[in-house]
Write a protein that holds these residues in place. Sequence first.
Motif, PDB file in Angstrom:
ATOM      1  N   ASP A  80       0.906  -1.339   0.068  1.00 32.78           N
ATOM      2  CA  ASP A  80      -0.055   0.197   0.077  1.00 32.78           C
ATOM      3  C   ASP A  80       1.018   1.232   0.225  1.00 32.78           C
ATOM      4  O   ASP A  80       0.605   2.265  -0.834  1.00 32.78           O
ATOM      5  N   GLU A  81       1.947   1.352   0.851  1.00 34.32           N
ATOM      6  CA  GLU A  81       2.792   2.385   0.813  1.00 34.32           C
ATOM      7  C   GLU A  81       3.613   2.662  -0.531  1.00 34.32           C
ATOM      8  O   GLU A  81       3.695   3.776  -0.980  1.00 34.32           O
ATOM      9  N   ALA A  82       4.126   1.639  -1.123  1.00 37.14           N
ATOM     10  CA  ALA A  82       4.617   1.810  -2.370  1.00 37.14           C
ATOM     11  C   ALA A  82       3.594   2.193  -3.369  1.00 37.14           C
ATOM     12  O   ALA A  82       4.010   3.098  -4.273  1.00 37.14           O
ATOM     13  N   ASP A  83       2.422   1.809  -3.576  1.00 34.81           N
ATOM     14  CA  ASP A  83       1.501   2.152  -4.420  1.00 34.81           C
ATOM     15  C   ASP A  83       0.934   3.508  -4.276  1.00 34.81           C
ATOM     16  O   ASP A  83       0.737   4.354  -5.224  1.00 34.81           O
ATOM     17  N   ARG A  84       1.115   4.038  -2.914  1.00 36.56           N
ATOM     18  CA  ARG A  84       0.554   5.614  -2.884  1.00 36.56           C
ATOM     19  C   ARG A  84       1.905   6.268  -3.402  1.00 36.56           C
ATOM     20  O   ARG A  84       1.512   7.172  -3.970  1.00 36.56           O
ATOM     21  N   VAL A  85       3.183   5.896  -3.018  1.00 37.44           N
ATOM     22  CA  VAL A  85       3.983   6.708  -3.665  1.00 37.44           C
ATOM     23  C   VAL A  85       4.119   6.556  -5.332  1.00 37.44           C
ATOM     24  O   VAL A  85       4.150   7.674  -5.981  1.00 37.44           O
ATOM     25  N   LEU A  86       3.689   5.450  -5.890  1.00 40.21           N
ATOM     26  CA  LEU A  86       3.705   5.138  -7.246  1.00 40.21           C
ATOM     27  C   LEU A  86       2.484   5.712  -7.850  1.00 40.21           C
ATOM     28  O   LEU A  86       2.343   5.972  -9.027  1.00 40.21           O
ATOM     29  N   SER A  87       1.456   6.391  -7.220  1.00 39.65           N
ATOM     30  CA  SER A  87       0.245   6.854  -7.610  1.00 39.65           C
ATOM     31  C   SER A  87       0.583   8.277  -8.387  1.00 39.65           C
ATOM     32  O   SER A  87      -0.110   8.780  -8.999  1.00 39.65           O
ATOM     33  N   ASN A  88       1.724   8.915  -7.988  1.00 36.55           N
ATOM     34  CA  ASN A  88       2.394  10.211  -8.499  1.00 36.55           C
ATOM     35  C   ASN A  88       3.218   9.944  -9.818  1.00 36.55           C
ATOM     36  O   ASN A  88       3.582  10.734 -10.521  1.00 36.55           O
ATOM     37  N   VAL A  89       3.359   8.601 -10.035  1.00 37.79           N
ATOM     38  CA  VAL A  89       4.152   8.355 -11.426  1.00 37.79           C
ATOM     39  C   VAL A  89       3.007   7.940 -12.391  1.00 37.79           C
ATOM     40  O   VAL A  89       1.985   7.119 -12.123  1.00 37.79           O
ATOM     41  N   ASP A  90       3.131   8.284 -13.598  1.00 38.23           N
ATOM     42  CA  ASP A  90       2.361   7.732 -14.841  1.00 38.23           C
ATOM     43  C   ASP A  90       2.859   6.565 -15.199  1.00 38.23           C
ATOM     44  O   ASP A  90       3.274   6.306 -16.210  1.00 38.23           O
TER      45      ASP A  90
END
Length: 202
Positions: free
Chosen positions: A64-74
Amino acid sequence: MTHAKGFTSKLRAHMAAGAFLAAGAVAFAPIAQAANEDHDAALLVTDTAAQAVTALDDQVISDDEADRVLSNVDIDAVAKFTLGNKWANISADEQSRYVDAFRVFARNQMKEHLSGLSGADVKVTDVIARGDKDAIVVTQVRTAGNDLPQEMSWRVMANGSWHIVDIQAQDIWFAIEQRAQFGAILDRNNGDIDALINEISS
């Protein structure tokens, strides 16, 4: 298969060096003189870095933490870019499966190599506008036990909202480098997209 695994390991090592925030690998550079910290692209980068640093508080990076960071990456745009001309020549099903595999690959890289930002201070030093929807955000990263700042540049583009599409460290734009590496995998496997999917999924 041994050769393929070795190639993938090298690819992942390249990616870990900077494409997913491993700040310890970037080159030393002087502090820039100008910054526009209020630019939307700059705010996105500082927020992304802050999320990454916060995720490291307990030394464990969850999905979940990794996905939250990656949500800012297209991720969709980066995945498409890494295939180059091959993207237009594969079916919609293959495109979907490839993007899904790339997203998992990105998450795994984030979880494995995020430690480079442990206790780091990330400061925007410049924003280079390349148009209304395209900017390069230059940052200086200070990590624990390292007195010299290190430079990372972030390519940020707006498609409805701002997202990160590439990161530069040691004069390497990593999505561009990754595109070359993925192209080599495809060439070695006669253009078989499933071979690439298997490589980045393993």
